[in-house]
Design a protein around this motif. Structure first.
Motif, PDB file in Angstrom:
ATOM      1  N   SER A   2       0.849  -1.191   0.000  1.00 12.49           N
ATOM      2  CA  SER A   2       0.000   0.000   0.000  1.00 12.49           C
ATOM      3  C   SER A   2       0.889   1.247   0.000  1.00 12.49           C
ATOM      4  O   SER A   2       1.937   1.279   0.642  1.00 12.49           O
ATOM      5  CB  SER A   2      -0.918   0.014   1.222  1.00 12.49           C
ATOM      6  OG  SER A   2      -0.173   0.185   2.409  1.00 12.49           O
ATOM      7  N   PHE A  25      -2.906   4.876  -2.981  1.00 14.19           N
ATOM      8  CA  PHE A  25      -2.822   4.017  -4.166  1.00 14.19           C
ATOM      9  C   PHE A  25      -3.152   2.591  -3.752  1.00 14.19           C
ATOM     10  O   PHE A  25      -2.414   1.984  -2.967  1.00 14.19           O
ATOM     11  CB  PHE A  25      -1.421   4.102  -4.776  1.00 14.19           C
ATOM     12  CG  PHE A  25      -1.040   5.496  -5.211  1.00 14.19           C
ATOM     13  CD1 PHE A  25      -1.389   5.962  -6.471  1.00 14.19           C
ATOM     14  CD2 PHE A  25      -0.368   6.351  -4.349  1.00 14.19           C
ATOM     15  CE1 PHE A  25      -1.064   7.256  -6.867  1.00 14.19           C
ATOM     16  CE2 PHE A  25      -0.028   7.637  -4.737  1.00 14.19           C
ATOM     17  CZ  PHE A  25      -0.382   8.091  -5.998  1.00 14.19           C
ATOM     18  N   THR A  27      -3.534  -1.293  -3.130  1.00 17.30           N
ATOM     19  CA  THR A  27      -2.611  -2.415  -3.265  1.00 17.30           C
ATOM     20  C   THR A  27      -2.989  -3.279  -4.460  1.00 17.30           C
ATOM     21  O   THR A  27      -4.157  -3.639  -4.643  1.00 17.30           O
ATOM     22  CB  THR A  27      -2.640  -3.278  -1.982  1.00 17.30           C
ATOM     23  OG1 THR A  27      -2.265  -2.455  -0.878  1.00 17.30           O
ATOM     24  CG2 THR A  27      -1.676  -4.456  -2.089  1.00 17.30           C
ATOM     25  N   GLY A  28      -1.991  -3.589  -5.285  1.00 14.83           N
ATOM     26  CA  GLY A  28      -2.202  -4.493  -6.416  1.00 14.83           C
ATOM     27  C   GLY A  28      -2.889  -3.877  -7.609  1.00 14.83           C
ATOM     28  O   GLY A  28      -3.159  -4.571  -8.588  1.00 14.83           O
ATOM     29  N   GLU A  29      -3.182  -2.568  -7.556  1.00 19.43           N
ATOM     30  CA  GLU A  29      -3.876  -1.927  -8.668  1.00 19.43           C
ATOM     31  C   GLU A  29      -2.930  -1.047  -9.489  1.00 19.43           C
ATOM     32  O   GLU A  29      -1.841  -0.680  -9.034  1.00 19.43           O
ATOM     33  CB  GLU A  29      -5.067  -1.093  -8.172  1.00 19.43           C
ATOM     34  CG  GLU A  29      -6.199  -1.961  -7.630  1.00 19.43           C
ATOM     35  CD  GLU A  29      -7.518  -1.220  -7.539  1.00 19.43           C
ATOM     36  OE1 GLU A  29      -7.571  -0.025  -7.897  1.00 19.43           O
ATOM     37  OE2 GLU A  29      -8.501  -1.845  -7.101  1.00 19.43           O
ATOM     38  N   THR A  31      -2.553   2.482 -11.139  1.00 19.64           N
ATOM     39  CA  THR A  31      -3.087   3.847 -11.051  1.00 19.64           C
ATOM     40  C   THR A  31      -2.382   4.744 -12.054  1.00 19.64           C
ATOM     41  O   THR A  31      -1.153   4.728 -12.150  1.00 19.64           O
ATOM     42  CB  THR A  31      -2.893   4.420  -9.632  1.00 19.64           C
ATOM     43  OG1 THR A  31      -3.610   3.619  -8.697  1.00 19.64           O
ATOM     44  CG2 THR A  31      -3.403   5.856  -9.546  1.00 19.64           C
ATOM     45  N   VAL A 157       6.752  -2.105  -5.542  1.00 19.04           N
ATOM     46  CA  VAL A 157       6.026  -1.050  -6.250  1.00 19.04           C
ATOM     47  C   VAL A 157       6.683  -0.851  -7.612  1.00 19.04           C
ATOM     48  O   VAL A 157       7.911  -0.843  -7.699  1.00 19.04           O
ATOM     49  CB  VAL A 157       6.082   0.291  -5.475  1.00 19.04           C
ATOM     50  CG1 VAL A 157       5.326   1.372  -6.225  1.00 19.04           C
ATOM     51  CG2 VAL A 157       5.534   0.137  -4.068  1.00 19.04           C
ATOM     52  N   HIS A 183       0.072  -6.774 -16.007  1.00 15.71           N
ATOM     53  CA  HIS A 183      -0.323  -6.374 -14.654  1.00 15.71           C
ATOM     54  C   HIS A 183      -1.362  -7.317 -14.077  1.00 15.71           C
ATOM     55  O   HIS A 183      -1.324  -7.659 -12.891  1.00 15.71           O
ATOM     56  CB  HIS A 183      -0.860  -4.938 -14.646  1.00 15.71           C
ATOM     57  CG  HIS A 183      -1.206  -4.457 -13.274  1.00 15.71           C
ATOM     58  ND1 HIS A 183      -2.464  -4.597 -12.732  1.00 15.71           N
ATOM     59  CD2 HIS A 183      -0.443  -3.891 -12.304  1.00 15.71           C
ATOM     60  CE1 HIS A 183      -2.466  -4.121 -11.504  1.00 15.71           C
ATOM     61  NE2 HIS A 183      -1.266  -3.681 -11.217  1.00 15.71           N
ATOM     62  N   HIS A 187       0.008  -8.433 -10.620  1.00 16.35           N
ATOM     63  CA  HIS A 187      -0.667  -7.689  -9.538  1.00 16.35           C
ATOM     64  C   HIS A 187       0.320  -6.919  -8.653  1.00 16.35           C
ATOM     65  O   HIS A 187       0.151  -6.865  -7.433  1.00 16.35           O
ATOM     66  CB  HIS A 187      -1.527  -8.621  -8.681  1.00 16.35           C
ATOM     67  CG  HIS A 187      -2.683  -9.208  -9.426  1.00 16.35           C
ATOM     68  ND1 HIS A 187      -3.756  -8.448  -9.868  1.00 16.35           N
ATOM     69  CD2 HIS A 187      -2.920 -10.481  -9.842  1.00 16.35           C
ATOM     70  CE1 HIS A 187      -4.606  -9.221 -10.502  1.00 16.35           C
ATOM     71  NE2 HIS A 187      -4.127 -10.457 -10.509  1.00 16.35           N
ATOM     72  N   THR A 189       1.586  -3.480  -7.249  1.00 14.65           N
ATOM     73  CA  THR A 189       1.062  -2.121  -7.106  1.00 14.65           C
ATOM     74  C   THR A 189       1.851  -1.200  -8.039  1.00 14.65           C
ATOM     75  O   THR A 189       3.071  -1.105  -7.934  1.00 14.65           O
ATOM     76  CB  THR A 189       1.203  -1.640  -5.650  1.00 14.65           C
ATOM     77  OG1 THR A 189       0.548  -2.569  -4.786  1.00 14.65           O
ATOM     78  CG2 THR A 189       0.576  -0.259  -5.474  1.00 14.65           C
ATOM     79  N   SER A 190       1.155  -0.572  -8.964  1.00 11.82           N
ATOM     80  CA  SER A 190       1.838   0.177 -10.025  1.00 11.82           C
ATOM     81  C   SER A 190       1.237   1.566 -10.193  1.00 11.82           C
ATOM     82  O   SER A 190       0.023   1.752 -10.049  1.00 11.82           O
ATOM     83  CB  SER A 190       1.732  -0.572 -11.361  1.00 11.82           C
ATOM     84  OG  SER A 190       2.230  -1.893 -11.251  1.00 11.82           O
TER      85      SER A 190
END
Length: 359
Positions: A2, A25, A27-29, A31, A157, A183, A187, A189-190
């Motif tokens: 996170s 942002f 976690t794992g998404e 953005t 990250v 992605h 998974h 976080t990006s």
């Protein structure tokens, strides 16, 4: 992992790059930081990475303040627009580099490095290029190698700064689809920076729209496109037509037409602007007494499934052209010719009071 940024401020001399920015942002998404040049998006990305220091505020990684941590301690992978590959090293050596320069106690054995690099090359579908050098690769291939190199050190990250900005349109479209698929598999976080709204809308799970160092809106792509929070967001996410008029008790009166403006039910006699996307305009032939804004067809461009129309208002020759998009089937059905008088009716209109559109 996170990521949060809390009350981040950054100035360069008199220029305010970031103005009290706070974001989370997921976690794992994936953005997207989206906005025009100079809005602060790359500065924010570099602060999260540890490549730039903020004047005040915090960067939180897994809830812990990482503001004083060196970039090497943040477990961040960074992909730049211009690849930053070592030209004198092979593709294999470029990807292995981050693993080989780890402290001796953390450094994998050569056999583990080889296995990991080849697995990453398969992941980015370029295992057949292991012995080539960067100058022998296409731009799209170099960017995929840069991404593999960032992933080699198993970052918690992944940060991407205009990763496809230097590529031509066709390759850029292919690579952003590929990034989305990658992605979905990893998974990680990006966060990626872009000024290309189509790219952000197609690839991201969440969009953060920035302007002049401030966050204008946060949301999933459909939400920010369909329900823009400000005139700036409306104008930045695609073409828009403006209909000026008077807002009174929840109604916009513009060019003799009345439109509901429920957000302004308490507003009394104010200047307002209706914002309408080109595809939200209905086009019909002119007939006396019919409701609509009278326009003349200045130019039509019909290629493929859509026809783009440029229309001049008859009631206001000084007003800018209205842009409309209709299906080619509808265009052929109407058999429109340049110079014809038509009627325009907005199907969907969003009203803002006394806030001019920023360009």
């Amino acid at each position: 992992m996170s990521i949060q940024v809390s009350n981040i401020n950054k100035r360069f001399g008199d220029f305010v790059a970031l103005n009290n920015v706070s974001l989370e942002f997921p976690t794992g998404e994936l953005t997207a930081l989206l906005g025009p040049s100079g809005c602060g998006k790359t500065t924010l990305l570099r602060i999260i990475a540890g490549l730039e220091g903020q004047d005040s505020g915090q960067v939180l990684l897994e809830g812990e303040d990482a503001s004083s941590r060196h970039v090497r301690e943040r477990q961040v992978g960074f992909v730049f627009q211009h690849y930053a590959l070592f030209k004198h090293m092979t593709v294999f050596e470029n990807i292995a580099f981050g693993l080989r320069v780890k402290p001796r106690a953390q450094r994998p054995s050569e056999s583990v490095i080889r296995e990991k690099v080849m697995r990453l090359l398969e992941l980015v579908q370029l295992d057949w290029l292991a012995d080539r050098y960067p100058p022998q690769l296409s731009g799209g291939q170099r960017q995929r190698i840069a991404l593999a190199r960032a992933l080699a050190v198993e970052p918690r990250v992944l940060l991407l700064d205009e990763p496809f900005g230097a590529l031509d349109a066709k390759v850029r479209k292919e690579l952003r689809r590929w990034l989305r698929r990658l992605h979905d598999e990893l998974h990680v976080t990006s966060i990626f920076v872009t000024h290309d709204q189509e790219e952000a809308l197609e690839v991201a799970d969440q969009i953060v729209l920035m302007n002049k160092g401030n966050v204008e809106q946060i949301g999933v792509p459909q939400q920010v496109y369909d329900n823009p929070a400000s005139p700036f967001v409306y104008g930045f996410l695609g073409n828009v037509n403006l209909f000026h008029g008077r807002v009174h008790q929840g109604v916009l009166d513009s060019a003799g037409m009345r439109f509901d403006a429920p957000n302004y039910a308490e507003t009394e006699d104010a200047q307002g602007i209706g914002y309408v996307r080109p595809h939200d305009l209905e086009i019909d032939r002119y007939s006396a007494g019919a409701e609509g804004i009278v326009v003349k067809l200045k130019r039509a461009h019909a290629i493929g499934p859509l026809a783009q129309l440029e229309l001049q208002r008859s009631d206001d020759a000084d007003a800018g052209l209205i842009e409309a998009v209709i299906s080619s089937e509808r265009f052929q059905q109407l058999n429109l010719k340049d110079g014809e008088t038509l009627l325009v009716r907005p199907r969907r209109l969003h009203v803002f009071v006394d806030q001019p559109l920023e360009r």
